[in-house]
Scaffold this motif. Sequence first.
Motif, short mmCIF file in Angstrom:
data_model
loop_
_atom_site.label_atom_id
_atom_site.label_comp_id
_atom_site.label_asym_id
_atom_site.label_seq_id
_atom_site.Cartn_x
_atom_site.Cartn_y
_atom_site.Cartn_z
N HIS A 1 0.84 -1.20 0.00
CA HIS A 1 0.00 0.00 0.00
C HIS A 1 0.88 1.25 0.00
O HIS A 1 2.05 1.20 0.36
N ASP A 2 0.30 2.36 -0.38
CA ASP A 2 1.07 3.60 -0.41
C ASP A 2 1.37 4.09 1.01
O ASP A 2 0.61 3.84 1.93
N GLN B 1 3.78 7.51 3.18
CA GLN B 1 4.66 8.67 3.10
C GLN B 1 6.06 8.23 3.51
O GLN B 1 6.21 7.53 4.52
N TYR B 2 7.06 8.62 2.75
CA TYR B 2 8.43 8.21 3.06
C TYR B 2 9.21 9.39 3.63
O TYR B 2 9.17 10.49 3.10
N SER C 1 1.11 4.36 7.65
CA SER C 1 0.85 5.60 6.92
C SER C 1 2.16 6.26 6.50
O SER C 1 2.24 6.87 5.45
N GLU D 1 -0.86 -3.23 -9.37
CA GLU D 1 -1.19 -2.78 -8.01
C GLU D 1 -2.66 -2.35 -7.91
O GLU D 1 -3.33 -2.62 -6.91
N GLN D 2 -3.16 -1.69 -8.95
CA GLN D 2 -4.58 -1.28 -8.94
C GLN D 2 -5.49 -2.52 -8.94
O GLN D 2 -6.51 -2.55 -8.26
N ASP E 1 -5.30 -3.91 -5.45
CA ASP E 1 -6.05 -3.05 -4.52
C ASP E 1 -7.55 -3.30 -4.67
O ASP E 1 -8.27 -3.42 -3.68
#
Lengths: 262, 791
Positions: free
Chosen positions: A2-3, A5-6, A46, B121-122, B125
């Motif tokens: 998942h995305d 923040q880095y 996150s 990835e989509q 997801d």
Amino acid sequence: MHDFQYHKPSSVADAVAALGSGEDATLVAGGMTLIPTLKQRLAAPSDLVDLSGVADLVGVRDKGDHVEIGAMTTHAAVAASPDVPGCLAELAGNIGDAQVRNRGTIGGSVANNDPTACYPSACLALNATIVTNSREIAADDYFTGMFETALEEGEIITAIRFPKPEAGKYMKFENPASRYALVGVFVAKTGGQVRVAVTGAGQDGVFRATDIESALSSNFSPDAVDSSTIDVDGLNGDIHASAEYRQHLIGVMAKRAVAACA
Amino acid sequence: MSETGIGASVKRKEDKRFLTGQGNYLHDIERPNQSYAYILRSPMAHAKINGIDTAAAAAAPGVLAVFTGADTAELGGIPCGWGVNNKDGSPMAEPKHPMLAEGKVRHVGDQVAVVIAETYEQAKDAAELIDVDYEELPAVVDMVKAISGDGPLVHDEAADNLCYDWELGDEAEVNQAFDGAAHVVSIDVTNNRLVPNAMEPRAAIGEYDKATGEYTLYTTSQNPHVIRLLMGAFVLGLPEHKLRVVAPDVGGGFGSKIYHYAEEAIVTWAAPKVGRPIKWVAERTESFMSDAHGRDHITHADLALDAEGKFLGLKVYTKANMGAYLSTFSTCVPTYLHSTLLAGVYTTPKIYSEVKAIFTNTVPVDAYRGAGRPEATYLLERLVSKAAWELGIDQVEIRRKNFIPKDAFPYQTPVALQYDSGDYDATLDKALELADYAGFPARKAEAAQRGKLRGIGFSTYVEACGIAPSAVVGSLGARAGLFESANVRVHPTGSVSIFTGSHSHGQGHETTFAQLVSETLGIPLDNIDIVHGDTNKVAFGMGTYGSRSLAVGGEAIMKALGKVTDKAKKIAAHIMEASEADIEFKDGKFTVAGTDKEMAFGEIALAAYVPHNFPHDQLEPGLEEQAFYDPMNFTYPGGCHICEVEVDPDTGVVEVVGMTAVDDVGRVINPMIVEGQIHGGLAQGIGQALLEACVYDEDGQLVTGSYMDYCMPRADDLPDFKAATTETLCAHNSLGVKGCGEVGAIGSPPSVINAVLDALRDRGVSDIAMPATPQAVWKALKAAETPMAAE
């Protein structure tokens, strides 16, 4: 994955600030556990705060009666350091494979407290001190359960101090598949005191084998291990090793470690 | 011997591109405007699907389409390629294997839905947003429980979860052989389930060309034409001329990439629906739960012997796990590839075999390196060694006493096969010498001083490969022919392209096949290309498995080359104004006997394409020939594997300290490649014997679903191998070749376990199951020390 923040701070203070900025921020050291976990979507923080930019956290410092190892020092660097006691360097040199040893860090391992990791046994057996940005924690107070430690939110390990032992040896019996410790026993004699720590076997993670310690305190020889008992209750069982087999292996590894110390 | 011909250890032509990262594997292929598929798989072993809500997933960013079993129910199921009949002649139970689950899931990893999106990835997801209403059902994993009558049913149409109950031989007749026996030795063995673990995971790209109406499937397959036939004819209803299947460089298969898989059909079927090429690549976790597994037999066997230790009769009762659905060749593995090998290298006159094939809530099981023959060999060689120990006969002696003698070939076994050639004493003798059998007692004594238990174990085996004579397999239920095709295209200046229906996914065909051409035409390897893996380039092909590429595919190439040289001789005779009978062809030159006239191969090729001076009255221009080759029989490699182990009695750790393999694989074309194949097979054989086990829990969850728990052999688990070959030629093909791809995995596992048992015998251990892990050895030792406590 998942995305997230880095963040890549260059000081411990900035790292603490970054940790506090996200609602579910987490630290990444070498990432040898966290990255696969993220890729399998078993964790979805996150924010990821990467400690690899904090130069102060890297390095081995000889302090006379003890050695201080920065939290972001890799296993390969610990294994190669002439200042690190031989038994600890050898342990580091046998963690994972070359790729893992060049990425994985001592601080990451100790913070994660994987019940099959090697370093926690060294911390307990050598009576190490875990140094954080806010305090110093004795190893005996630090490991509180499987993947559980005394670290508080926002607390970052900066270094670990290991007293130099008169004798010490870590014997690892590897899980044939993963090559993590199925049972690892670290025997050390420091300042006349014998400490024996067991990793890989306990349901609550690393622990001290106090009965073996007292047997060895009066007679530091492999035979003394035979006269001590290891409680099978509290030991792990899985497809690779039942609790009884782990109980047996603790004795065998302890004897071999003592023999190697002599 | 020429430096590039038959018998030369030529370095592999393909390795330069593989080792420098220039291979063209499936994930390297990027099609214009490509989209990506993610397959949602069942987390449960057995459940009813009461409903699937895909609305949220369909609305997620980047999603092009979501499909479930409701969309594909009208299409055919994934077909099984081999029908096996019950004892009473009735056909096996053959329930539908749907592309996407229809109303029910039957194993962890069963495909439930597919999401197609702009990015992988989509798609992944979005799949998290699919709401599947599962109603969990009790699962059945254990074969004995499955057929007990009160286990849950995997398929309603397979009573007692039985796929078939099959037999070979006459049980009553074999019982008579037992009546007069001096000894009967019995054994129960389990052949552990394995996960194939090819280095490259399975992958596929489906594509549709609106202008031509042609579909293209790129896939990680060992046999693209077979996939075209199975998917086109049985699943999607697409004619061959509108369906192209490409299997580019493929990174290992070991059998697992023979079969037609649902994902191939899904991406091909969905491509026109989304109007885009669709790529799917398995993650390693998916490989564990969706690649067909291997082995998984439970067997009881009885061997009758006379007073001198001669085998009189053998009875074998096997339960074979099919998993939840019938994979392409699953049904023939425990029957025609297993029971027909139960004579082994011995003269046992009477043999009976019964096989019950059983459905369970596990991943489908199919052929895996050796396919049926490792199971037969393991059972037989364990049983023979056990008989030797029980009767007090030497391990070597009992084998020699029962060998089929070398002058007895062709030898008709009581289990249908006729072995064409072999010399089992020769492989045994050479192995005993290489392994220094005479020195074993001294090594054992030395090991004992170090506190180690040392043991030596034997396996003398034969296998049937070079699969297979079409008429024979057809009469046994195969739904395909097993010939091979080859096309030799000689270009005008004398370079050559070979189009073969065999498929290389690590075997080195580009080198071995080129050596056949270099030997025959006398041209350098650089002038030869081997083309494979594309149904639009190669006329037809049955692919690579069952160690058939050289014995069947290589023979087809030889046959086509023969046609080329025949025609070239006619052209040479015309141009050099000589009688065809006087034309000799050697080292790439055509000469007229008794004269100094000569023409190079390339000059003849040019004359064929620039036919100004050409025998137009006899021949057509050009130089290109096609051949099909259907073998007369299987081929029968055999050999002797000797393993030496040391066991640490304190921990149970088994170390393989010696592994000797002497194999008769017929004529060897490239000794280096053959040795490499044998090494790989030995690694997998040792892996099965000591390390690898696919484990399910009672609920059908896959416990060994990653490398954290599934133990693959690594270099430091293996000793330096001593591998050698002896040679008896195959009697029914022109090259005399037999096959070497599977012998290592077939012969070695019983040698390892027999060595472990030899080491532990003095401590009272008489049985141990594969894999003989440290824990298993420790438990066996402990149980032998305290027999009461063990019970």
